[in-house]
Design an enzyme around this catalytic site. Sequence first.
Site: not given
Length: 128
Positions: A9, A39, A94
């Site tokens: 990320k 979110f 991720h």
Amino acid sequence: MEQTFVAIKPDGVQRGLCGEVMKFIQPMKHYLDLKDMPFYAGLCKYMSSGPVFAMVWEGEGIVKMMLGETNPADSKPGSIRGDFCINIGRNIIHGSDTVENAKMEVGLWFKPEEFVAYAEKAKAWVYE
């Protein structure tokens, strides 16, 4: 042999951790399944805030062990999140959570012709 999609990320890239992560050997579309979560907008903004280093890892049941838990506080030392993360919102990496999601996510980021067939001879000595 399983494959999974992995992306370092923006916080991991900005902190210069791509090399460290490698030692472990379209953001909106990617997180579409989370669109109803509170979110989601912040996640899309964050994932678009800088470069992402995308890759596909292959191995037998080791991906989750290498990444660690989503919450770094629950991750073991020796995992990427256990060693490099302090905040669940900025957990630097991720990884696909299922084989099915991995196939979908790999398809979002890579074309089939971008893969190179590589037969590693040591696999026969490591995996039965």
